[in-house]
Design a protein around this motif. Sequence first.
Motif, PDB file in Angstrom:
ATOM      1  N   ILE A 196       0.851  -1.191   0.000  1.00 12.72           N
ATOM      2  CA  ILE A 196       0.000   0.000   0.000  1.00 12.72           C
ATOM      3  C   ILE A 196       0.885   1.239   0.000  1.00 12.72           C
ATOM      4  O   ILE A 196       1.828   1.320   0.787  1.00 12.72           O
ATOM      5  CB  ILE A 196      -0.906   0.020   1.252  1.00 12.72           C
ATOM      6  CG1 ILE A 196      -1.945  -1.080   1.179  1.00 12.72           C
ATOM      7  CG2 ILE A 196      -1.571   1.368   1.439  1.00 12.72           C
ATOM      8  CD1 ILE A 196      -2.854  -1.159   2.384  1.00 12.72           C
ATOM      9  N   ASP A 197       0.562   2.190  -0.884  1.00  9.18           N
ATOM     10  CA  ASP A 197       1.323   3.435  -0.849  1.00  9.18           C
ATOM     11  C   ASP A 197       0.655   4.396   0.145  1.00  9.18           C
ATOM     12  O   ASP A 197      -0.485   4.180   0.561  1.00  9.18           O
ATOM     13  CB  ASP A 197       1.504   4.038  -2.243  1.00  9.18           C
ATOM     14  CG  ASP A 197       0.242   4.609  -2.855  1.00  9.18           C
ATOM     15  OD1 ASP A 197      -0.690   4.989  -2.121  1.00  9.18           O
ATOM     16  OD2 ASP A 197       0.185   4.701  -4.090  1.00  9.18           O
ATOM     17  N   PRO A 198       1.353   5.453   0.548  1.00 12.32           N
ATOM     18  CA  PRO A 198       0.824   6.356   1.574  1.00 12.32           C
ATOM     19  C   PRO A 198      -0.524   6.994   1.218  1.00 12.32           C
ATOM     20  O   PRO A 198      -1.369   7.187   2.099  1.00 12.32           O
ATOM     21  CB  PRO A 198       1.915   7.418   1.720  1.00 12.32           C
ATOM     22  CG  PRO A 198       3.172   6.716   1.301  1.00 12.32           C
ATOM     23  CD  PRO A 198       2.743   5.769   0.210  1.00 12.32           C
ATOM     24  N   MET A 199      -0.741   7.326  -0.057  1.00 11.04           N
ATOM     25  CA  MET A 199      -2.005   7.951  -0.442  1.00 11.04           C
ATOM     26  C   MET A 199      -3.180   6.984  -0.238  1.00 11.04           C
ATOM     27  O   MET A 199      -4.222   7.354   0.291  1.00 11.04           O
ATOM     28  CB  MET A 199      -1.957   8.431  -1.900  1.00 11.04           C
ATOM     29  CG  MET A 199      -3.189   9.226  -2.315  1.00 11.04           C
ATOM     30  SD  MET A 199      -3.003  10.138  -3.861  1.00 11.04           S
ATOM     31  CE  MET A 199      -2.710   8.851  -5.045  1.00 11.04           C
ATOM     32  N   GLU A 200      -3.008   5.723  -0.642  1.00  9.49           N
ATOM     33  CA  GLU A 200      -4.056   4.735  -0.440  1.00  9.49           C
ATOM     34  C   GLU A 200      -4.294   4.521   1.056  1.00  9.49           C
ATOM     35  O   GLU A 200      -5.443   4.436   1.508  1.00  9.49           O
ATOM     36  CB  GLU A 200      -3.682   3.401  -1.096  1.00  9.49           C
ATOM     37  CG  GLU A 200      -4.729   2.327  -0.911  1.00  9.49           C
ATOM     38  CD  GLU A 200      -4.366   1.001  -1.544  1.00  9.49           C
ATOM     39  OE1 GLU A 200      -5.182   0.066  -1.422  1.00  9.49           O
ATOM     40  OE2 GLU A 200      -3.280   0.874  -2.159  1.00  9.49           O
ATOM     41  N   GLU A 201      -3.232   4.460   1.817  1.00 11.96           N
ATOM     42  CA  GLU A 201      -3.350   4.279   3.265  1.00 11.96           C
ATOM     43  C   GLU A 201      -4.153   5.415   3.896  1.00 11.96           C
ATOM     44  O   GLU A 201      -5.012   5.181   4.739  1.00 11.96           O
ATOM     45  CB  GLU A 201      -1.953   4.204   3.881  1.00 11.96           C
ATOM     46  CG  GLU A 201      -1.932   3.661   5.271  1.00 11.96           C
ATOM     47  CD  GLU A 201      -0.517   3.317   5.708  1.00 11.96           C
ATOM     48  OE1 GLU A 201      -0.396   2.424   6.546  1.00 11.96           O
ATOM     49  OE2 GLU A 201       0.452   3.935   5.216  1.00 11.96           O
ATOM     50  N   ASP A 202      -3.906   6.639   3.445  1.00  6.99           N
ATOM     51  CA  ASP A 202      -4.662   7.796   3.947  1.00  6.99           C
ATOM     52  C   ASP A 202      -6.145   7.686   3.600  1.00  6.99           C
ATOM     53  O   ASP A 202      -7.006   7.950   4.435  1.00  6.99           O
ATOM     54  CB  ASP A 202      -4.114   9.113   3.378  1.00  6.99           C
ATOM     55  CG  ASP A 202      -2.776   9.505   3.977  1.00  6.99           C
ATOM     56  OD1 ASP A 202      -2.369   8.917   5.008  1.00  6.99           O
ATOM     57  OD2 ASP A 202      -2.119  10.391   3.390  1.00  6.99           O
ATOM     58  N   MET A 203      -6.460   7.293   2.375  1.00 10.92           N
ATOM     59  CA  MET A 203      -7.860   7.184   1.954  1.00 10.92           C
ATOM     60  C   MET A 203      -8.581   6.066   2.700  1.00 10.92           C
ATOM     61  O   MET A 203      -9.768   6.172   2.982  1.00 10.92           O
ATOM     62  CB  MET A 203      -7.958   6.950   0.451  1.00 10.92           C
ATOM     63  CG  MET A 203      -7.725   8.173  -0.403  1.00 10.92           C
ATOM     64  SD  MET A 203      -8.991   9.437  -0.160  1.00 10.92           S
ATOM     65  CE  MET A 203      -8.079  10.641   0.780  1.00 10.92           C
ATOM     66  N   LEU A 204      -7.878   5.009   3.043  1.00  8.88           N
ATOM     67  CA  LEU A 204      -8.507   3.899   3.768  1.00  8.88           C
ATOM     68  C   LEU A 204      -8.998   4.316   5.149  1.00  8.88           C
ATOM     69  O   LEU A 204      -9.891   3.686   5.704  1.00  8.88           O
ATOM     70  CB  LEU A 204      -7.550   2.707   3.876  1.00  8.88           C
ATOM     71  CG  LEU A 204      -7.461   1.858   2.615  1.00  8.88           C
ATOM     72  CD1 LEU A 204      -6.301   0.877   2.717  1.00  8.88           C
ATOM     73  CD2 LEU A 204      -8.769   1.128   2.347  1.00  8.88           C
ATOM     74  N   GLU A 205      -8.449   5.395   5.686  1.00  5.02           N
ATOM     75  CA  GLU A 205      -8.928   5.905   6.974  1.00  5.02           C
ATOM     76  C   GLU A 205     -10.387   6.352   6.888  1.00  5.02           C
ATOM     77  O   GLU A 205     -11.075   6.412   7.899  1.00  5.02           O
ATOM     78  CB  GLU A 205      -8.054   7.058   7.458  1.00  5.02           C
ATOM     79  CG  GLU A 205      -6.654   6.622   7.849  1.00  5.02           C
ATOM     80  CD  GLU A 205      -5.779   7.760   8.296  1.00  5.02           C
ATOM     81  OE1 GLU A 205      -6.312   8.851   8.630  1.00  5.02           O
ATOM     82  OE2 GLU A 205      -4.547   7.575   8.313  1.00  5.02           O
ATOM     83  N   PHE A 206     -10.851   6.668   5.687  1.00  4.84           N
ATOM     84  CA  PHE A 206     -12.230   7.131   5.489  1.00  4.84           C
ATOM     85  C   PHE A 206     -13.178   5.993   5.107  1.00  4.84           C
ATOM     86  O   PHE A 206     -14.373   6.205   4.956  1.00  4.84           O
ATOM     87  CB  PHE A 206     -12.280   8.220   4.407  1.00  4.84           C
ATOM     88  CG  PHE A 206     -11.461   9.423   4.759  1.00  4.84           C
ATOM     89  CD1 PHE A 206     -11.928  10.355   5.684  1.00  4.84           C
ATOM     90  CD2 PHE A 206     -10.206   9.615   4.194  1.00  4.84           C
ATOM     91  CE1 PHE A 206     -11.167  11.457   6.028  1.00  4.84           C
ATOM     92  CE2 PHE A 206      -9.437  10.723   4.527  1.00  4.84           C
ATOM     93  CZ  PHE A 206      -9.916  11.648   5.449  1.00  4.84           C
TER      94      PHE A 206
END
Length: 107
Positions: free
Chosen positions: A64-74
């Motif tokens: 997982i790249d950081p952008m995907e990881e951030d979006m998964l928080e939502f």
Amino acid sequence: MAKITYIEHNGTKHEVEVATGLTVMEGARDNSIPGIEADCGGACACSTCHVYVDPAWVEKLPAIDPMEEDMLEFAYEPDTARSRLTCQLKVTDALDGLVVQMPEKQI
């Protein structure tokens, strides 16, 4: 082509062939699979293509790249071990047999 199985929250299975180069999200969209909304069209700007990857496949997928990881928080009820955004999973021959399950809802 890769055969991908999408499992709805209610257990309904959809096994489809997805062309190499598309994303797992595009495969769902192009085959009218319910449960993947993809509101942002694949730009990794929402979490409406969230799925839970079958445990047998977790280690086989790219990190997982950081952008995907951030979006998964939502995402709705993300699982730190199994949640992925299907717009970030490019289909290759190595994904033949991939199994993903949709959450109860997308938010």
